[in-house]
Scaffold this active site. Structure first.
Site, PDB file in Angstrom:
ATOM      1  N   TYR A  27       0.840  -1.200   0.000  1.00  0.00           N
ATOM      2  CA  TYR A  27       0.000   0.000   0.000  1.00  0.00           C
ATOM      3  C   TYR A  27       0.876   1.252   0.000  1.00  0.00           C
ATOM      4  CZ  TYR A  27      -3.215   3.578   1.721  1.00  0.00           C
ATOM      5  OH  TYR A  27      -3.935   4.739   1.876  1.00  0.00           O
ATOM      6  N   GLU A  34     -11.197   5.410   4.749  1.00  0.00           N
ATOM      7  CA  GLU A  34     -10.703   6.231   5.867  1.00  0.00           C
ATOM      8  C   GLU A  34     -11.783   6.387   6.930  1.00  0.00           C
ATOM      9  OE1 GLU A  34      -7.679   6.993   6.428  1.00  0.00           O
ATOM     10  OE2 GLU A  34      -6.744   6.835   4.468  1.00  0.00           O
ATOM     11  N   TRP A  79      -5.322   0.608  10.502  1.00  0.00           N
ATOM     12  CA  TRP A  79      -5.418   0.663   9.045  1.00  0.00           C
ATOM     13  C   TRP A  79      -5.276  -0.729   8.428  1.00  0.00           C
ATOM     14  CZ3 TRP A  79      -7.787   3.142   5.648  1.00  0.00           C
ATOM     15  CH2 TRP A  79      -7.431   3.105   4.306  1.00  0.00           C
TER      16      TRP A  79
END
Length: 186
Positions: free
Chosen positions: A18, A40, A48
Protein backbone atom coordinates in the site's frame (compact mmCIF):
# COMPACT_ATOMS: atom_id res chain seq x y z
CA UNK A 1 22.51 0.03 0.29
CA UNK A 2 19.20 -0.47 2.10
CA UNK A 3 16.00 1.07 0.70
CA UNK A 4 14.39 3.48 3.11
CA UNK A 5 10.64 3.41 3.66
CA UNK A 6 8.41 5.23 6.09
CA UNK A 7 8.59 3.16 9.30
CA UNK A 8 4.80 2.87 9.72
CA UNK A 9 4.60 0.47 6.76
CA UNK A 10 7.27 -2.03 7.74
CA UNK A 11 5.21 -4.45 9.85
CA UNK A 12 3.30 -6.29 7.10
CA UNK A 13 3.59 -6.99 3.35
CA UNK A 14 0.13 -5.39 2.87
CA UNK A 15 1.35 -2.15 4.42
CA UNK A 16 4.51 -2.14 2.29
CA UNK A 17 2.52 -2.73 -0.89
CA UNK A 18 0.00 0.00 0.00
CA UNK A 19 2.79 2.41 0.96
CA UNK A 20 4.84 1.79 -2.19
CA UNK A 21 1.98 1.78 -4.72
CA UNK A 22 -0.77 4.02 -3.35
CA UNK A 23 -0.18 6.09 -0.22
CA UNK A 24 0.69 9.66 -1.09
CA UNK A 25 0.11 9.27 -4.83
CA UNK A 26 -2.00 12.08 -6.28
CA UNK A 27 -5.62 10.99 -6.76
CA UNK A 28 -7.95 13.12 -8.87
CA UNK A 29 -10.41 10.45 -10.01
CA UNK A 30 -13.75 10.86 -8.24
CA UNK A 31 -14.45 7.15 -7.80
CA UNK A 32 -11.02 6.57 -6.25
CA UNK A 33 -11.50 9.59 -3.99
CA UNK A 34 -14.82 8.11 -2.88
CA UNK A 35 -13.11 4.79 -2.16
CA UNK A 36 -10.58 6.60 0.02
CA UNK A 37 -13.36 8.42 1.89
CA UNK A 38 -15.18 5.14 2.54
CA UNK A 39 -12.05 3.35 3.76
CA UNK A 40 -10.70 6.23 5.87
CA UNK A 41 -14.14 6.68 7.49
CA UNK A 42 -14.37 2.95 8.20
CA UNK A 43 -10.93 3.06 9.82
CA UNK A 44 -11.97 5.51 12.57
CA UNK A 45 -10.98 3.88 15.85
CA UNK A 46 -9.41 0.84 14.16
CA UNK A 47 -6.03 -0.04 12.72
CA UNK A 48 -5.42 0.66 9.04
CA UNK A 49 -4.31 -2.94 8.49
CA UNK A 50 -7.81 -4.08 9.50
CA UNK A 51 -9.29 -1.93 6.74
CA UNK A 52 -6.71 -2.97 4.15
CA UNK A 53 -7.51 -6.60 4.84
CA UNK A 54 -11.24 -5.91 4.43
CA UNK A 55 -10.83 -3.71 1.36
CA UNK A 56 -12.01 -6.37 -1.09
CA UNK A 57 -15.13 -6.88 1.02
CA UNK A 58 -15.83 -3.16 0.86
CA UNK A 59 -15.18 -3.15 -2.86
CA UNK A 60 -17.60 -6.03 -3.43
CA UNK A 61 -20.35 -4.88 -1.06
CA UNK A 62 -20.21 -1.19 -1.97
CA UNK A 63 -20.44 -1.63 -5.76
CA UNK A 64 -16.74 -1.13 -6.54
CA UNK A 65 -17.04 2.23 -4.73
CA UNK A 66 -19.43 3.64 -7.33
CA UNK A 67 -21.00 6.54 -5.39
CA UNK A 68 -24.13 6.57 -7.57
CA UNK A 69 -24.88 2.93 -6.73
CA UNK A 70 -23.95 3.33 -3.06
CA UNK A 71 -26.26 6.35 -2.77
CA UNK A 72 -29.17 4.12 -3.81
CA UNK A 73 -28.58 1.59 -1.04
CA UNK A 74 -31.32 1.34 1.59
CA UNK A 75 -32.12 -0.04 5.06
CA UNK A 76 -32.37 -3.60 3.71
CA UNK A 77 -28.83 -3.23 2.37
CA UNK A 78 -27.67 -1.95 5.75
CA UNK A 79 -29.16 -4.98 7.51
CA UNK A 80 -27.55 -7.34 4.98
CA UNK A 81 -24.15 -5.64 5.37
CA UNK A 82 -24.33 -5.87 9.15
CA UNK A 83 -24.22 -9.66 8.73
CA UNK A 84 -21.18 -9.70 6.44
CA UNK A 85 -17.85 -10.13 8.24
CA UNK A 86 -15.89 -9.08 5.15
CA UNK A 87 -16.35 -5.45 6.26
CA UNK A 88 -16.48 -3.65 9.60
CA UNK A 89 -19.99 -4.37 10.87
CA UNK A 90 -20.76 -1.01 12.42
CA UNK A 91 -24.22 0.37 11.67
CA UNK A 92 -23.14 3.99 12.00
CA UNK A 93 -20.24 3.57 9.59
CA UNK A 94 -22.34 1.65 7.05
CA UNK A 95 -25.10 4.25 7.19
CA UNK A 96 -22.50 7.02 6.95
CA UNK A 97 -21.08 5.44 3.79
CA UNK A 98 -24.49 5.58 2.11
CA UNK A 99 -25.14 9.10 3.39
CA UNK A 100 -21.68 10.26 2.33
CA UNK A 101 -22.22 8.90 -1.19
CA UNK A 102 -25.26 11.15 -1.52
CA UNK A 103 -23.36 14.18 -0.27
CA UNK A 104 -20.36 13.30 -2.45
CA UNK A 105 -22.62 13.34 -5.53
CA UNK A 106 -24.17 16.70 -4.55
CA UNK A 107 -20.70 18.21 -4.21
CA UNK A 108 -19.62 16.72 -7.55
CA UNK A 109 -22.70 18.22 -9.21
CA UNK A 110 -22.10 21.63 -7.62
CA UNK A 111 -18.37 21.84 -8.43
CA UNK A 112 -18.18 19.78 -11.63
CA UNK A 113 -16.44 16.96 -9.76
CA UNK A 114 -15.65 16.08 -6.18
CA UNK A 115 -11.98 16.32 -7.16
CA UNK A 116 -12.35 19.98 -8.14
CA UNK A 117 -14.03 20.75 -4.81
CA UNK A 118 -11.45 18.87 -2.75
CA UNK A 119 -8.28 19.96 -4.53
CA UNK A 120 -9.34 23.64 -4.47
CA UNK A 121 -8.57 23.59 -0.73
CA UNK A 122 -4.84 23.26 -1.55
CA UNK A 123 -5.05 25.44 -4.67
CA UNK A 124 -4.70 22.18 -6.64
CA UNK A 125 -1.17 21.72 -5.30
CA UNK A 126 0.57 18.95 -3.37
CA UNK A 127 1.70 20.11 0.05
CA UNK A 128 5.13 18.50 0.43
CA UNK A 129 6.17 18.38 4.06
CA UNK A 130 9.87 18.08 4.96
CA UNK A 131 9.43 14.88 6.97
CA UNK A 132 12.62 13.45 8.45
CA UNK A 133 10.90 11.27 11.07
CA UNK A 134 7.37 10.16 11.78
CA UNK A 135 7.39 12.53 14.77
CA UNK A 136 7.22 15.36 12.19
CA UNK A 137 3.82 14.16 10.95
CA UNK A 138 0.78 15.73 12.60
CA UNK A 139 -2.50 13.92 13.25
CA UNK A 140 -4.42 16.90 11.86
CA UNK A 141 -3.75 20.39 10.59
CA UNK A 142 -5.57 23.67 10.18
CA UNK A 143 -6.31 22.68 6.59
CA UNK A 144 -7.69 19.26 7.52
CA UNK A 145 -9.86 20.98 10.13
CA UNK A 146 -11.14 23.43 7.50
CA UNK A 147 -11.91 20.71 4.94
CA UNK A 148 -13.56 18.44 7.54
CA UNK A 149 -15.64 21.34 8.85
CA UNK A 150 -16.86 22.17 5.35
CA UNK A 151 -17.63 18.53 4.58
CA UNK A 152 -19.47 18.15 7.90
CA UNK A 153 -21.47 21.30 7.17
CA UNK A 154 -22.46 19.71 3.85
CA UNK A 155 -23.59 16.55 5.68
CA UNK A 156 -20.63 14.14 5.77
CA UNK A 157 -20.41 11.80 8.74
CA UNK A 158 -17.47 9.89 10.26
CA UNK A 159 -15.09 12.38 8.68
CA UNK A 160 -13.41 14.60 11.27
CA UNK A 161 -10.14 16.51 11.03
CA UNK A 162 -7.92 13.51 11.84
CA UNK A 163 -9.69 11.27 9.32
CA UNK A 164 -9.50 14.10 6.81
CA UNK A 165 -5.73 14.44 7.30
CA UNK A 166 -5.29 10.71 6.71
CA UNK A 167 -7.42 11.16 3.56
CA UNK A 168 -5.21 14.05 2.45
CA UNK A 169 -2.12 11.86 2.93
CA UNK A 170 -3.65 8.86 1.17
CA UNK A 171 -4.75 10.90 -1.85
CA UNK A 172 -1.48 12.77 -2.22
CA UNK A 173 -2.68 16.25 -1.28
CA UNK A 174 -0.11 16.01 1.48
CA UNK A 175 3.23 14.32 0.92
CA UNK A 176 4.30 12.96 4.30
CA UNK A 177 6.75 10.34 3.05
CA UNK A 178 10.12 10.67 4.74
CA UNK A 179 12.49 12.82 2.70
CA UNK A 180 14.66 9.77 1.96
CA UNK A 181 11.75 7.34 1.39
CA UNK A 182 11.80 5.40 -1.88
CA UNK A 183 8.14 6.32 -2.48
CA UNK A 184 8.61 10.07 -2.13
CA UNK A 185 8.42 12.21 -5.22
CA UNK A 186 8.51 16.00 -5.12
Amino acid sequence: MTSVRCPWCLSTPEYIDYHDKEWGKVVKDDQTLFECIVLESAQAGLSWITILRKREGYRRLFHQFDPEKVALMNEQDVERLLEDASIVRHRGKIEATINNAKIFLKIAEEFGSFSDYYWAFSDHKVLANPVTSMADVPAKTELSERIAKDMKKRGFRFFGATTCYAFMQATGMVNDHLLDCIARSD
